[in-house]
Scaffold this motif. Structure first.
Motif, PDB file in Angstrom:
ATOM      1  N   VAL A   1       0.843  -1.192   0.000  1.00 39.80           N
ATOM      2  CA  VAL A   1       0.000   0.000   0.000  1.00 39.80           C
ATOM      3  C   VAL A   1       0.878   1.241   0.000  1.00 39.80           C
ATOM      4  O   VAL A   1       1.857   1.332   0.748  1.00 39.80           O
ATOM      5  CB  VAL A   1      -0.945   0.017   1.217  1.00 39.80           C
ATOM      6  CG1 VAL A   1      -1.734   1.327   1.281  1.00 39.80           C
ATOM      7  CG2 VAL A   1      -1.899  -1.174   1.151  1.00 39.80           C
ATOM      8  N   LEU A   2       0.517   2.208  -0.839  1.00 33.48           N
ATOM      9  CA  LEU A   2       1.175   3.508  -0.893  1.00 33.48           C
ATOM     10  C   LEU A   2       0.150   4.564  -0.515  1.00 33.48           C
ATOM     11  O   LEU A   2      -0.971   4.564  -1.032  1.00 33.48           O
ATOM     12  CB  LEU A   2       1.704   3.775  -2.299  1.00 33.48           C
ATOM     13  CG  LEU A   2       2.494   5.064  -2.515  1.00 33.48           C
ATOM     14  CD1 LEU A   2       3.892   4.932  -1.914  1.00 33.48           C
ATOM     15  CD2 LEU A   2       2.603   5.374  -4.009  1.00 33.48           C
ATOM     16  N   ALA A   3       0.508   5.444   0.394  1.00 35.18           N
ATOM     17  CA  ALA A   3      -0.409   6.512   0.823  1.00 35.18           C
ATOM     18  C   ALA A   3       0.407   7.725   1.252  1.00 35.18           C
ATOM     19  O   ALA A   3       1.641   7.670   1.353  1.00 35.18           O
ATOM     20  CB  ALA A   3      -1.305   6.034   1.964  1.00 35.18           C
TER      21      ALA A   3
ATOM     22  N   THR B   1      -2.482   1.869   7.711  1.00 42.16           N
ATOM     23  CA  THR B   1      -1.259   1.226   8.195  1.00 42.16           C
ATOM     24  C   THR B   1      -0.781   0.084   7.307  1.00 42.16           C
ATOM     25  O   THR B   1       0.271  -0.485   7.563  1.00 42.16           O
ATOM     26  CB  THR B   1      -1.472   0.684   9.620  1.00 42.16           C
ATOM     27  OG1 THR B   1      -2.498  -0.324   9.601  1.00 42.16           O
ATOM     28  CG2 THR B   1      -1.869   1.810  10.573  1.00 42.16           C
ATOM     29  N   GLY B   2      -1.551  -0.260   6.286  1.00 44.14           N
ATOM     30  CA  GLY B   2      -1.142  -1.340   5.393  1.00 44.14           C
ATOM     31  C   GLY B   2      -2.338  -1.968   4.716  1.00 44.14           C
ATOM     32  O   GLY B   2      -3.437  -1.402   4.692  1.00 44.14           O
ATOM     33  N   PHE B   3      -2.129  -3.145   4.166  1.00 42.66           N
ATOM     34  CA  PHE B   3      -3.209  -3.873   3.489  1.00 42.66           C
ATOM     35  C   PHE B   3      -4.006  -4.618   4.547  1.00 42.66           C
ATOM     36  O   PHE B   3      -3.811  -5.814   4.787  1.00 42.66           O
ATOM     37  CB  PHE B   3      -2.621  -4.834   2.456  1.00 42.66           C
ATOM     38  CG  PHE B   3      -3.644  -5.409   1.505  1.00 42.66           C
ATOM     39  CD1 PHE B   3      -4.217  -4.624   0.520  1.00 42.66           C
ATOM     40  CD2 PHE B   3      -4.021  -6.741   1.586  1.00 42.66           C
ATOM     41  CE1 PHE B   3      -5.147  -5.142  -0.366  1.00 42.66           C
ATOM     42  CE2 PHE B   3      -4.944  -7.281   0.708  1.00 42.66           C
ATOM     43  CZ  PHE B   3      -5.518  -6.474  -0.262  1.00 42.66           C
ATOM     44  N   ASN B   4      -4.895  -3.884   5.187  1.00 39.65           N
ATOM     45  CA  ASN B   4      -5.636  -4.440   6.308  1.00 39.65           C
ATOM     46  C   ASN B   4      -6.937  -3.657   6.500  1.00 39.65           C
ATOM     47  O   ASN B   4      -7.345  -2.887   5.628  1.00 39.65           O
ATOM     48  CB  ASN B   4      -4.775  -4.400   7.579  1.00 39.65           C
ATOM     49  CG  ASN B   4      -4.209  -3.016   7.859  1.00 39.65           C
ATOM     50  OD1 ASN B   4      -4.872  -1.996   7.642  1.00 39.65           O
ATOM     51  ND2 ASN B   4      -2.970  -2.964   8.322  1.00 39.65           N
TER      52      ASN B   4
ATOM     53  N   VAL C   1      -8.034  10.017  -4.367  1.00 43.91           N
ATOM     54  CA  VAL C   1      -8.041   8.701  -3.742  1.00 43.91           C
ATOM     55  C   VAL C   1      -7.245   8.798  -2.445  1.00 43.91           C
ATOM     56  O   VAL C   1      -6.474   9.745  -2.236  1.00 43.91           O
ATOM     57  CB  VAL C   1      -7.448   7.609  -4.655  1.00 43.91           C
ATOM     58  CG1 VAL C   1      -8.237   7.509  -5.956  1.00 43.91           C
ATOM     59  CG2 VAL C   1      -5.972   7.858  -4.941  1.00 43.91           C
ATOM     60  N   ASP C   2      -7.433   7.807  -1.581  1.00 45.95           N
ATOM     61  CA  ASP C   2      -6.750   7.809  -0.287  1.00 45.95           C
ATOM     62  C   ASP C   2      -5.509   6.934  -0.275  1.00 45.95           C
ATOM     63  O   ASP C   2      -4.615   7.137   0.549  1.00 45.95           O
ATOM     64  CB  ASP C   2      -7.713   7.324   0.800  1.00 45.95           C
ATOM     65  CG  ASP C   2      -8.980   8.151   0.872  1.00 45.95           C
ATOM     66  OD1 ASP C   2      -8.869   9.367   1.099  1.00 45.95           O
ATOM     67  OD2 ASP C   2     -10.077   7.590   0.669  1.00 45.95           O
ATOM     68  N   ALA C   3      -5.468   5.949  -1.157  1.00 42.28           N
ATOM     69  CA  ALA C   3      -4.344   5.016  -1.165  1.00 42.28           C
ATOM     70  C   ALA C   3      -4.223   4.377  -2.537  1.00 42.28           C
ATOM     71  O   ALA C   3      -5.153   4.405  -3.349  1.00 42.28           O
ATOM     72  CB  ALA C   3      -4.528   3.938  -0.095  1.00 42.28           C
ATOM     73  N   VAL C   4      -3.059   3.791  -2.768  1.00 42.76           N
ATOM     74  CA  VAL C   4      -2.771   3.053  -3.993  1.00 42.76           C
ATOM     75  C   VAL C   4      -2.278   1.679  -3.586  1.00 42.76           C
ATOM     76  O   VAL C   4      -1.504   1.551  -2.633  1.00 42.76           O
ATOM     77  CB  VAL C   4      -1.686   3.764  -4.828  1.00 42.76           C
ATOM     78  CG1 VAL C   4      -1.307   2.942  -6.046  1.00 42.76           C
ATOM     79  CG2 VAL C   4      -2.129   5.166  -5.222  1.00 42.76           C
TER      80      VAL C   4
ATOM     81  N   VAL D   1       4.876  10.810   0.010  1.00 43.30           N
ATOM     82  CA  VAL D   1       4.203   9.519   0.068  1.00 43.30           C
ATOM     83  C   VAL D   1       5.144   8.490   0.660  1.00 43.30           C
ATOM     84  O   VAL D   1       6.366   8.669   0.679  1.00 43.30           O
ATOM     85  CB  VAL D   1       3.724   9.063  -1.326  1.00 43.30           C
ATOM     86  CG1 VAL D   1       2.774  10.079  -1.939  1.00 43.30           C
ATOM     87  CG2 VAL D   1       4.898   8.804  -2.260  1.00 43.30           C
ATOM     88  N   GLU D   2       4.558   7.406   1.159  1.00 42.70           N
ATOM     89  CA  GLU D   2       5.374   6.344   1.715  1.00 42.70           C
ATOM     90  C   GLU D   2       4.643   5.016   1.627  1.00 42.70           C
ATOM     91  O   GLU D   2       3.414   4.968   1.507  1.00 42.70           O
ATOM     92  CB  GLU D   2       5.735   6.630   3.176  1.00 42.70           C
ATOM     93  CG  GLU D   2       4.560   6.600   4.124  1.00 42.70           C
ATOM     94  CD  GLU D   2       4.967   6.860   5.570  1.00 42.70           C
ATOM     95  OE1 GLU D   2       6.159   7.127   5.823  1.00 42.70           O
ATOM     96  OE2 GLU D   2       4.077   6.807   6.457  1.00 42.70           O
ATOM     97  N   LEU D   3       5.417   3.935   1.683  1.00 35.04           N
ATOM     98  CA  LEU D   3       4.852   2.596   1.733  1.00 35.04           C
ATOM     99  C   LEU D   3       4.327   2.320   3.126  1.00 35.04           C
ATOM    100  O   LEU D   3       4.971   2.650   4.121  1.00 35.04           O
ATOM    101  CB  LEU D   3       5.910   1.565   1.344  1.00 35.04           C
ATOM    102  CG  LEU D   3       6.352   1.587  -0.116  1.00 35.04           C
ATOM    103  CD1 LEU D   3       7.661   0.843  -0.295  1.00 35.04           C
ATOM    104  CD2 LEU D   3       5.271   0.984  -0.991  1.00 35.04           C
TER     105      LEU D   3
END
Length: 347
Positions: free
Chosen positions: A186-188, A196-199, A259-262, A279-281
């Motif tokens: 996830v990038l945001a 906080t991640g893919f969750n 959008v909020d995230a990629v 941006v950060e992972l």
């Protein structure tokens, strides 16, 4: 090799960091596409047909994919000139489908106008092996969602475009051995601490992916309550807001607050984060995926030749061409990689 001076490519882009830098690169890509892209995408060559056609075709592909157990295993290296290799030699040019807006992988430098990046270095190595000259390449910029169609419709000989090897795609194209290991992440925005991640923190968030990407497939399996589909996905009225033709479009939408995230490969996202400090992972990679060079289905002589190139490309340890290209383009955003993935071959 395009990265003769590893510091040069990065140095020219250091002042393009930040949100404005991303916009500048995106704008430069758009201008390039409209003004100087003829060698990459000739008129009439940049719109390809659908990847799967006919009633039940998708179901049939899935059924065959279910029998696939080791997608990274490819044909053994070889130098036999079959139809695919002879066609390239007779033409005198390798036609390669690439990206021109994925920073560090395949991007058109907005200052020099040159195509640069890790994937571009590999394309030139393939051309040098087959044609004796790494410059004998016709680059054609293709969007993420048209990589397979470009091969099926004979628009390109190879696709070298951060393309993940998987069982479903092996029903439509052939792949080389893996040349890079990546994973979905996830990038945001760095200041957005709610993700906080893919969750489950993606619940209710607008998430962008590229059409035809493994990231989109991952969200179809588990979306955590996020919004990731446009209202008219897959139709002529597709809004291209959440599912977009090119992955860079997602970053632009993130910077604009649309959008909020990629969700994308961490290898691509690391390049974007390296370019843009805003941006950060988030979290950890949640898949393990391998990039391969794709060819038209059944072009085994070309696959074998590419695999032979990759054997040479990996050879030499820390001094290999692979490691030199990695240090030139990827090390800043993806540190700690000591070797390329080992090849796997079919018996």
């Amino acid at each position: 090799m395009t990265a003769k001076n590893p510091g040069t490519g990065r140095g020219r882009l250091r002042r393009l960091r930040g949100w404005g830098g991303v916009t500048a690169m995106a704008a430069a890509c758009a201008v390039t596409a409209s003004l100087t892209l003829l060698p990459l995408s000739h008129q009439g060559d940049d719109v390809f047909g659908p990847q799967v056609t006919g009633p039940g075709a998708a179901h049939a592909l899935q059924a065959r994919a279910d029998t696939c157990t080791d997608p990274e295993a490819s044909v053994r290296p070889g130098e036999v000139d079959g139809d695919a290799v002879r066609k390239i030699k007779e033409r005198g040019k390798l036609i390669a489908g690439v990206d021109q807006n994925s920073f560090q992988w395949g991007f058109r430098n907005p200052e020099s106008g040159d195509l640069e990046g890790f994937d571009i270095d590999l394309v030139r190595a393939i051309a040098k092996d087959i044609l004796g000259d790494g410059g004998k390449v016709v680059f054609r910029a293709i969007p993420t969602n048209q990589r397979i169609a470009a091969l099926e419709n004979d628009k390109v000989d190879v696709v070298v475009r951060t393309m993940t090897i998987n069982c479903a795609r092996l029903q439509q194209v052939s792949f080389s051995t893996a040349y890079f290991q990546a994973g979905q992440q996830v990038l945001a925005a760095k200041e957005d601490h709610s993700i906080t991640g893919f969750n489950s923190t993606l619940a209710g968030k607008r998430v962008c992916t590229a059409e035809g990407s493994t990231a989109y497939e991952a969200l179809e399996k588990e979306s955590f309550g996020s919004v990731f589909k446009d209202e008219h996905d897959g139709t002529a009225a597709d809004e291209d807001r959440l599912t977009v033709p090119n992955q860079l479009d997602c970053l632009v939408r993130l910077q604009l607050g649309e959008v909020d995230a990629v969700v994308t490969d961490n290898a691509l996202a690391a390049g974007q984060a390296a370019q843009d400090p805003a941006v950060e992972l988030k979290g950890d990679p949640f898949t393990t995926e391998y990039y391969g060079v794709a060819t038209k289905k059944g072009a085994n002589d070309l696959v074998a030749r590419v695999n032979k190139v990759l054997v040479d490309y990996r050879a030499g340890g820390a001094d290999s061409l692979w490691m030199k290209s990695y240090r030139a383009w990827l090390e800043d955003g993806l540190p700690g990689i000591e070797a390329p993935p080992a090849p796997k071959y079919r018996d």
